[in-house]
Design a protein around this motif. Structure first.
Motif, PDB file in Angstrom:
ATOM      1  N   THR A 492       0.855  -1.185   0.000  1.00  0.00           N
ATOM      2  CA  THR A 492       0.000   0.000   0.000  1.00  0.00           C
ATOM      3  C   THR A 492       0.891   1.234   0.000  1.00  0.00           C
ATOM      4  O   THR A 492       2.088   1.160   0.314  1.00  0.00           O
ATOM      5  CB  THR A 492      -0.908   0.044   1.232  1.00  0.00           C
ATOM      6  N   LEU A 493       0.301   2.357  -0.340  1.00  0.00           N
ATOM      7  CA  LEU A 493       1.069   3.600  -0.346  1.00  0.00           C
ATOM      8  C   LEU A 493       1.658   3.884   1.027  1.00  0.00           C
ATOM      9  O   LEU A 493       2.863   4.149   1.161  1.00  0.00           O
ATOM     10  CB  LEU A 493       0.168   4.755  -0.798  1.00  0.00           C
ATOM     11  N   ASN A 536      -4.590  -0.841  -7.416  1.00  0.00           N
ATOM     12  CA  ASN A 536      -3.878   0.407  -7.103  1.00  0.00           C
ATOM     13  C   ASN A 536      -2.365   0.235  -7.032  1.00  0.00           C
ATOM     14  O   ASN A 536      -1.655   1.183  -6.671  1.00  0.00           O
ATOM     15  CB  ASN A 536      -4.367   0.981  -5.761  1.00  0.00           C
ATOM     16  N   TYR A 537      -1.857  -0.940  -7.362  1.00  0.00           N
ATOM     17  CA  TYR A 537      -0.421  -1.184  -7.207  1.00  0.00           C
ATOM     18  C   TYR A 537       0.425  -0.171  -7.984  1.00  0.00           C
ATOM     19  O   TYR A 537       1.419   0.360  -7.454  1.00  0.00           O
ATOM     20  CB  TYR A 537      -0.069  -2.593  -7.678  1.00  0.00           C
ATOM     21  N   ASP A 540      -0.106   3.542  -6.657  1.00  0.00           N
ATOM     22  CA  ASP A 540       0.479   3.680  -5.317  1.00  0.00           C
ATOM     23  C   ASP A 540       2.000   3.713  -5.378  1.00  0.00           C
ATOM     24  O   ASP A 540       2.647   4.419  -4.597  1.00  0.00           O
ATOM     25  CB  ASP A 540       0.014   2.533  -4.413  1.00  0.00           C
ATOM     26  N   TYR A 541       2.601   2.935  -6.303  1.00  0.00           N
ATOM     27  CA  TYR A 541       4.053   3.010  -6.468  1.00  0.00           C
ATOM     28  C   TYR A 541       4.466   4.423  -6.872  1.00  0.00           C
ATOM     29  O   TYR A 541       5.408   5.001  -6.303  1.00  0.00           O
ATOM     30  CB  TYR A 541       4.527   2.009  -7.519  1.00  0.00           C
ATOM     31  N   ARG A 543       2.911   7.268  -6.472  1.00  0.00           N
ATOM     32  CA  ARG A 543       2.720   8.206  -5.355  1.00  0.00           C
ATOM     33  C   ARG A 543       3.778   7.993  -4.271  1.00  0.00           C
ATOM     34  O   ARG A 543       4.238   8.951  -3.639  1.00  0.00           O
ATOM     35  CB  ARG A 543       1.316   8.036  -4.768  1.00  0.00           C
ATOM     36  N   ALA A 544       4.155   6.733  -4.049  1.00  0.00           N
ATOM     37  CA  ALA A 544       5.210   6.448  -3.063  1.00  0.00           C
ATOM     38  C   ALA A 544       6.525   7.075  -3.492  1.00  0.00           C
ATOM     39  O   ALA A 544       7.279   7.606  -2.663  1.00  0.00           O
ATOM     40  CB  ALA A 544       5.367   4.941  -2.881  1.00  0.00           C
TER      41      ALA A 544
END
Length: 648
Positions: A492-493, A536-537, A540-541, A543-544
Motif C-alpha cells: 500500500t502507499l 492500485n499497485y 500507489d508506487y 505516489r510512493a
C-alpha cells in the motif's frame, strides 16, 4: 589519539611533505646477499638479496640513516619500509611468517625518529605513515591468457595478509596508514576492508591515505580504471587523502592530479617518480627539474601533500620543500551529493541526471536465454548477453544467479571474473542481484568498481539488516533497499513510505551510509490481473516515489519495471506500451532508475493514443473494468513490438 586534527590544522597553513624513494636509497648501498641476511638470517634456506623490507630486521641502522636523511631534507611524513611486507610478496623469499614483525618493527623504527624530531622542533611535528603496498598479484586480472576467469590471488587472501600487516603497523605506532601504488583497485579495496575491520576491533581510527598509480599515458590504472572511477571505488572509507604516485614523472602525471584535485572532497597527495625510467631502469629527472613542475602544481591549487617516488632522493625532497614553501594548500571542494558508481569508468547519478537504465537480461530468474546459457556453462555466450545490454543503452547491468540448479556463489564469481576481462562490459557498474547474502558477498569480492547491491531489507529484522548494511559500506557498495519488513512486502502507499522511512533512519544514523548511496525499491507489482486488491499497485508506487523523494532527500528510487505488465505476458505490444506509460509517469514523480530490457523500451509519445488510454486506465485504476477492457482490446492488436527472444 588520532593525529588527524593536528594534520588538518597544519594543512590549513601549508602543503605537507612526504619523503622520497626508500628503494632508490637502499640500492645506493650496493648490498650483497650477506648484507641482507645479517646475523639473524645467516642460515635462512632461501636467497634474500633484494628483500628491502627485511633490512628493518637485518640492517635497521641503514633504514634509520635513510629516514633521517629525509627528515633532514624537510619531510613531515615518513613512510615505513614495508612496501612488500605482505605474505604474498614475502613468499618470494620464504619469509612470509615475518609479516606482522616486519610491519611492527618498521613502524617502531620510524616512530622513534619522528618522535625525536618532533621533540626537537615542536612547531614542526613529524608523522609516520604505515605503508601497504599492492603485492605482486592482481585480483582483477588473470595471469593466464587462456583463462580470463582465473585469478592467482583472492580478495580473502589479500584481506588476511593486509590484516596482519595493519596490526603490525598500528602496534608499532604508525600515525597514518597509506595504501599506495594501487594498480588494481580490487587489491586496494581488500586492504581498505581489512583496515576498517582493524579500526572496529580497536575502537580507534587513524587517518587513511590512498594513492593509485597511472601505469601509462592512457590515464588509467593497470586494471583499467580512470582516476574518477578509482575515486568512486574508494571514497566509501572517507579517506584523509587520495592521490597518485609512481609510474610517471611529474610532467606526465599532471593532468591526472588535476582531475583528482577537482573531484575529490578530501586532501590530495602526489609523489611522482623522478621522470620516466630510462633504458637502464634508472631515473634522470633532477631535483630542480622535478621541483619546477611541482611548484607549478602548487601554484595551480592541486596539492595538499607532496613527495617523491622511484628515483627520488633527499635532494629531491629538499628541492620540493623549497618549491612549495609559502604556497597555499589546495582548498577541498564542496561537491554536490551524488551516487558515485563505477566500473572502469565513473558513473554518477545526481539531481540533474536522466533516467538510468539497468539491464535486466543477465538474470537467470528473468531471462530464459541467460538461464539456459549459464546452466549449460556457456559463459562466453552469456557475456554476449551482457554486451548486448550495454550496447543497447544499459548504464548498469543487473546480474542474478539465483537458480536452484546452480551453485550461485560459483556462478556469480565466474561470470563477474570473466566480465572483468571485457572492457565493453565492465566499463559500466554492476548491480549484484540476489536474495542470498553469500552470493552477493561473492560478487562484491570480484568487483573493483563501486557496485550496487540488490537488495537488502528489513524482512528478517533490524539486526540482520544493519549487519548487511555495514558490510555493504565496508565493501564500498551502494544498496537497493526493498520496501519489505518483518510483516512482508509493502503493498500500500502508506506501508511503502513507512518502511522506507524506517530503513533510511537505520542506514544513515546507525550504519553510516551516505543518503545518496541508498536506492529504495518500493515494489512494482503486476496490475490488470483481475484481482481488485491489485488495482492500485501501479498508482500507489508512483505516489510512493513522490513521497520518498520529498521525505528522504538525496536518496534514489528504482524498481523492476517488467513486473508491472506480468498479467499480459505473451502480448509484447501491450507490455511495451505499459512499460512506456508507467516509466513516463514514474520518472515524472522522481523515479531515478529501473531494471529494464534496454533494447525493448518503447517511447511514450509513440504509443498509439487508443492503446495508451486503455493502458493508463489500468495503471491509474481509473475505472473498475479497466483490466477487462484492456484484455479485450489487446486481442484486436497485431502482435508487433520487439521480439523478446529470452521468453521463447
Amino acid at each position: 589519539m588520532s593525529c588527524q586534527p593536528q594534520l588538518e590544522e597544519i594543512l590549513k597553513r601549508r602543503i605537507l611533505l612526504l619523503d622520497g624513494a626508500m628503494g632508490t636509497m637502499i640500492q645506493s648501498y650496493g648490498f650483497t646477499e650477506q648484507d641482507f641476511r645479517g646475523q639473524r638470517f645467516k642460515d635462512h634456506g632461501h636467497d634474500l638479496q633484494g628483500n628491502n623490507d627485511l633490512l628493518v630486521l637485518s640492517r635497521p641502522h641503514v633504514i634509520e640513516e635513510i629516514h633521517q636523511a629525509y627528515l633532514d631534507a624537510g619531510a613531515d611524513i615518513l613512510e615505513t619500509n614495508t612496501f612488500n611486507s605482505t605474505a604474498i610478496s614475502q613468499a618470494d623469499y620464504a619469509t612470509q611468517d615475518l609479516v606482522y614483525e616486519l610491519n611492527r618493527e618498521a613502524a617502531r623504527l620510524a616512530h622513534r625518529l619522528t618522535d625525536k624530531m618532533s621533540r626537537a622542533t615542536p612547531d614542526k611535528p613529524r608523522f609516520v605513515a604505515g605503508i601497504l603496498g599492492p603485492t605482486s598479484r592482481t585480483a582483477s586480472i588473470s595471469p593466464d591468457v587462456n583463462d580470463p576467469g582465473f585469478r592467482n590471488v583472492s580478495f580473502e587472501q589479500l584481506r588476511l595478509t593486509y590484516s596482519d600487516a595493519i596490526r603490525g603497523l598500528l602496534d608499532g605506532g604508525a600515525d597514518l596508514l597509506m595504501v599506495e601504488t594501487v594498480f588494481d583497485t580490487l587489491n586496494c579495496k581488500a586492504a581498505l576492508f581489512a583496515i576498517e575491520e582493524q579500526f572496529e576491533l580497536r575502537a580507534a581510527r587513524v587517518p587513511v591515505m590512498i594513492s593509485a598509480t597511472i601505469t601509462d599515458l592512457s590515464g588509467r590504472t593497470l586494471s583499467g580504471q580512470t582516476p574518477e572511477a578509482f575515486w568512486n571505488s574508494v571514497r566509501h572509507v572517507r579517506p584523509f587523502s587520495v592521490g597518485l604516485n609512481c609510474a610517471l614523472g611529474a610532467e606526465q602525471l599532471r593532468p591526472y592530479v588535476e582531475e583528482l584535485a577537482r573531484i575529490a572532497d578530501c586532501y590530495v597527495s602526489a609523489h611522482p617518480n623522478a621522470g620516466l625510467p630510462n633504458a637502464f631502469g634508472g631515473y634522470d629527472e633532477t631535483p630542480q627539474h622535478m621541483a619546477a613542475h611541482i611548484g607549478e602544481w602548487a601554484q595551480s591549487g592541486f596539492l595538499n601533500i607532496v613527495g617523491g617516488c622511484c628515483g627520488t632522493t633527499p635532494a629531491h625532497i629538499r628541492a620540493l620543500s623549497a618549491a612549495v614553501a609559502g604556497q597555499a594548500p589546495r582548498a577541498i571542494p564542496v561537491l554536490e551529493p551524488q551516487c558515485r558508481l563505477s566500473g572502469l569508468e565513473a558513473f554518477n547519478i545526481g539531481p540533474e541526471s536522466l533516467f538510468v537504465n539497468v539491464g535486466e537480461r543477465t538474470n537467470v530468474t528473468g531471462s530464459a536465454r541467460f538461464k539456459k546459457l549459464i546452466l549449460a556453462g556457456d559463459y562466453e555466450a552469456a557475456l554476449d548477453v551482457a554486451r548486448e545490454q550495454v550496447q543497447n543503452g544499459a548504464q548498469l547491468i543487473d546480474v542474478n544467479m539465483d537458480e536452484g540448479l546452480l551453485d550461485g556463489v560459483a556462478a556469480m564469481t565466474r561470470f563477474l571474473m570473466l566480465a572483468a576481462s571485457e572492457p565493453d562490459i565492465c566499463r559500466v557498474p554492476v548491480m549484484i542481484d540476489s536474495s542470498r547474502w553469500e552470493i552477493i558477498e561473492a560478487g562484491l569480492r570480484c568487483l573493483q568498481g563501486k557496485c550496487v547491491i540488490n537488495s537488502i531489507s528489513l524482512k528478517e529484522g533490524e539486526n540482520k539488516f544493519l549487519q548487511q548494511a555495514k558490510l555493504a559500506r565496508r565493501y564500498g557498495a551502494a544498496v537497493v533497499v526493498m520496501a519489505f519488513d518483518e510483516d512482508g512486502q509493502a503493498d500500500t502507499l502508506a506501508k511503502r513510505v513507512a518502511v522506507c522511512v524506517r530503513a533510511y533512519k537505520l542506514l544513515t544514523e546507525t550504519a553510516g551510509l551516505h543518503a545518496e548511496d541508498i536506492i529504495f525499491d518500493p515494489n512494482i507489482f503486476a496490475v490488470g490481473t483481475g484481482i481488485e486488491a491489485h488495482s492500485n499497485y501501479a498508482v500507489d508506487y508512483i505516489r510512493a516515489v513522490e513521497q520518498i523523494k520529498q521525505k528522504l532527500p538525496q536518496t534514489l528510487v528504482s524498481g523492476g519495471v517488467s513486473n508491472v505488465s506480468f498479467a499480459f505476458r505473451g502480448n509484447n505490444t501491450v507490455r511495451e506500451a505499459m512499460h512506456a506509460a508507467f516509466l513516463y509517469h514514474a520518472i515524472e514523480a522522481g523515479m531515478d532508475m529501473g531494471i529494464v530490457n534496454a533494447g525493448q523500451l518503447a517511447v511514450y509519445a509513440d504509443v498509439p493514443k487508443d492503446l495508451l488510454e486503455q493502458v493508463e486506465d489500468v495503471l491509474f485504476n481509473r475505472r473498475p473494468d479497466a483490466a477487462e477492457r484492456l484484455v479485450s482490446f489487446a486481442a484486436t492488436l497485431e502482435q508487433g513490438g520487439k521480439k523478446i527472444v529470452e521468453d521463447l
